[in-house]
Design an enzyme around this catalytic site. Structure first.
Site, PDB file in Angstrom:
ATOM      1  N   TYR A   1      -3.479  -2.482 -10.883  1.00 35.58           N
ATOM      2  CA  TYR A   1      -3.294  -1.137  -9.966  1.00 35.58           C
ATOM      3  C   TYR A   1      -3.792  -0.074 -10.820  1.00 35.58           C
ATOM      4  CZ  TYR A   1      -1.459   2.066  -7.039  1.00 35.58           C
ATOM      5  OH  TYR A   1      -1.082   3.278  -5.932  1.00 35.58           O
TER       6      TYR A   1
ATOM      7  N   SER B   1      -4.608   7.462  -7.561  1.00 34.85           N
ATOM      8  CA  SER B   1      -3.230   7.501  -7.976  1.00 34.85           C
ATOM      9  C   SER B   1      -3.096   8.058  -9.166  1.00 34.85           C
ATOM     10  CB  SER B   1      -2.700   6.112  -7.953  1.00 34.85           C
ATOM     11  OG  SER B   1      -1.538   6.110  -8.791  1.00 34.85           O
TER      12      SER B   1
ATOM     13  N   LYS C   1      -7.380   2.072  -9.720  1.00 37.21           N
ATOM     14  CA  LYS C   1      -7.267   3.592  -9.383  1.00 37.21           C
ATOM     15  C   LYS C   1      -8.130   4.480 -10.417  1.00 37.21           C
ATOM     16  CE  LYS C   1      -4.597   3.060  -5.717  1.00 37.21           C
ATOM     17  NZ  LYS C   1      -5.298   3.264  -4.391  1.00 37.21           N
TER      18      LYS C   1
END
Length: 255
Positions: free
Chosen positions: A160, A146, A164
């Site tokens: 998150y 991401s 990533k």
């Protein structure tokens, strides 16, 4: 025949796509099928895999559904065993399974943080391990990271973002280990903000303002733009690319 476009073909290759029950993963599966691949579909939501399988078969290619929780190493091994039993080979892995939370760091629980890393980072590792054991030279692994592994988010997303960023580091290391020794290329894409199931609940105005401020293109991306990047990294067209992270984020990470 076109010697350039033909290098983007995946005819008679077998591709595993995780997180394939909906969203980006379902789109990747269909795009890879359009490029000529047979597709093995893995996800926890087994009932929804059939919809993706029908879309893959609509392109004229074969699809195999294998209920899979990538955070469980034995599930990853079982998916690979099913792929080999059905097709006799495995050429490409698209590590797409992922979850996300938006919780302020002082309120995020150990369970919430660990769950995200178990799926997004550890799950990608277990799948890569299982696939690399049977992949032949010339195979490819594409990790779906991401842009939030590269830049700060507009919202609190510690778990998150960490998962990533870790996946980008994992990409470099696995490429270092496997590209020369095993002939397996390992790359990643870092998508920006794309309309998907994961972004459906994000407050529109806040996100749009963030994108307008950070992206030279000042817009959301779309599935087809990510599909093209995944097919490129999966195919012989990217034969001299390994250990790289391709940002498909409208210039956000370079701005």
């Amino acid at each position: 025949m076109n010697p350039v476009l033909d290098r983007f073909r995946l005819d008679d290759r077998v591709v595993v796509v995780t997180g394939a029950s909906s969203g980006l993963g379902a789109g990747f599966a269909v795009a890879l099928a359009h490029a000529g691949a047979d597709v093995v579909l893995g996800a926890r939501r087994a009932d929804r895999l059939q919809r993706t399988a029908e879309a893959v078969r609509g392109t004229g290619r074969r699809a195999l559904c294998v209920p899979t929780d990538v955070s469980e190493p034995q599930d990853c091994t079982a998916l690979v065993e099913a792929a080999i039993a059905e097709y006799g080979r495995l050429d490409v892995l698209v590590n797409n399974a992922g979850i996300g939370t938006a919780v302020p760091a002082l309120r995020e629980t150990p369970r919430q943080f660990r769950e995200v890393l178990e799926v997004n980072l550890e799950g990608a590792y277990w799948m890569a391990q299982a696939c690399a054991r049977v992949m032949l030279p010339g195979s490819s692994i594409v990790n779906v990271a991401s842009t939030l592994g590269l830049i700060a988010s507009y919202a609190p997303q510690a778990a998150y973002a960490a998962s990533k960023a870790g996946l980008i580091g994992l990409t470099r290391d696995l490429s270092q280990q496997w590209a020369g020794r095993r002939g397996i290329r390992v790359n990643a894409i870092a998508p920006g903000y794309v309309a998907s199931e994961m972004t459906a609940d994000v407050p529109g105005a806040a996100l749009e303002a963030f994108i307008a401020a950070r992206s030279p293109l000042a817009r959301f991306g779309d599935q087809a733009e990510l599909d093209s990047a995944v097919v490129f990294l999966a195919s012989p067209a990217s034969g001299y690319v390994t250990g790289s992270t391709l940002a498909v984020d409208g210039g956000m990470s370079g701005h």
